[in-house]
Design a protein around this motif. Structure first.
Motif: not given
Length: 282
Positions: A162-166, A186-188, A226-229, A233-236
């Motif tokens: 799993l990877r974090v997107v932030l 916030r976790l999405r 996420i990039a614009a704000g 954060w999310t996970v993929v």
């Protein structure tokens, strides 16, 4: 010689215990002993050495075990073809898939094409629980899923990282990420029980009760947001290198976090078919 006698013999040869073999076959132990004794008399050879404490294959039994397995596999193939003919799905392998399998799916399908060029293929994307139900109903032949599915025959094939997107500007974006570093975000998450269980389990381990944001419907759209704000954060699954073009940062967990990748199979499928599919998609 009867097919059931061969099945009983293979079960005892693999378990080396009449009681466990009977339990595996769903019958009473005396019936197993009776049929194997009858098989030995018909063949004129002793297949098993029996003592009060142990059961062992004889040399003749070991040789016959190889042939018995091959014979049962052939019987299972005949039954499978007959079922396909009766249902009108001749020559079509129905495989349940999950999003983002990418190279694993392409490689496995390519292997199946080489070994069985006449085999048709139908891919059905969906959720693990839906695939499990479809396999039990006979609507799918197998499925590739992430996360454990209770009550289903499965083979564990891989571990999906799993990877974090932030946000790129976040202080934790420079390397592997501990979830406690994301307490200000916030976790999405998507509607994915396996991924959600893994992520929230890690949060609980590190004492984080994350604020929850909107559900993820599109990974790419969420990465752009996420990039614009600077609030989410999310996970993929996996690398998903294409997300880099969205402007967000993709980072591994610290320590690494994975979800198991499984091959789901019918409960009564032949072992040889299961082995071939596992080898193709491992």
């Amino acid at each position: 010689m009867e097919v059931r006698q061969l099945r009983y013999f293979v079960a005892v040869a693999e378990e080396l215990h009449f009681g466990r073999a009977a339990e595996r076959l769903g019958i009473v132990q005396p019936a197993v002993s009776q049929q194997i004794g009858r098989l030995e008399r018909e063949l004129g050879v002793r297949l098993l050495d029996r003592t009060p404490r142990r059961v062992a294959l004889t040399g003749d039994g070991a040789r016959l075990l190889v042939e018995a397995r091959a014979a049962l596999a052939a019987v299972d193939r005949v039954r499978s073809v007959a079922e396909d003919l009766a249902s009108g799905r001749t020559g079509v392998f129905r495989l349940g898939t999950s999003p983002g399998l990418g190279e694993r799916l392409r490689r496995g399908v390519g292997t199946l094409r080489v070994s069985s060029p006449e085999l048709g293929l139908r891919l059905v994307e969906g959720r693990a629980a839906d695939h499990a139900r479809a396999i039990r109903r006979g609507e799918l032949d197998a499925a590739l899923v992430r996360g454990e599915v209770p009550g289903t025959r499965s083979v564990r094939l891989w571990e999906e990282p799993l990877r974090v997107v932030l946000p790129r500007a976040h202080p934790a974006a420079g390397g592997p990420v501990a979830v406690r570093e994301l307490k200000d975000l916030r976790l999405r998450l998507p509607a994915d029980p396996a991924l959600e269980a893994a992520v929230l389990g890690r949060c609980a381990e590190e004492g984080l009760d994350p604020e929850r944001g909107r559900e993820v419907r599109s990974v790419e759209d969420t990465a752009v947001e996420i990039a614009a704000g600077d609030r989410d954060w999310t996970v993929v699954y996996g690398e998903q290198a294409g997300l880099a073009s969205c402007g967000a940062m993709l980072r591994p967990f610290a320590p690494p976090l994975t979800v198991p990748g499984l091959l789901l199979l019918p409960a009564d499928g032949a072992r040889e078919c299961a082995d071939a599919l596992a080898a193709a998609f491992s």
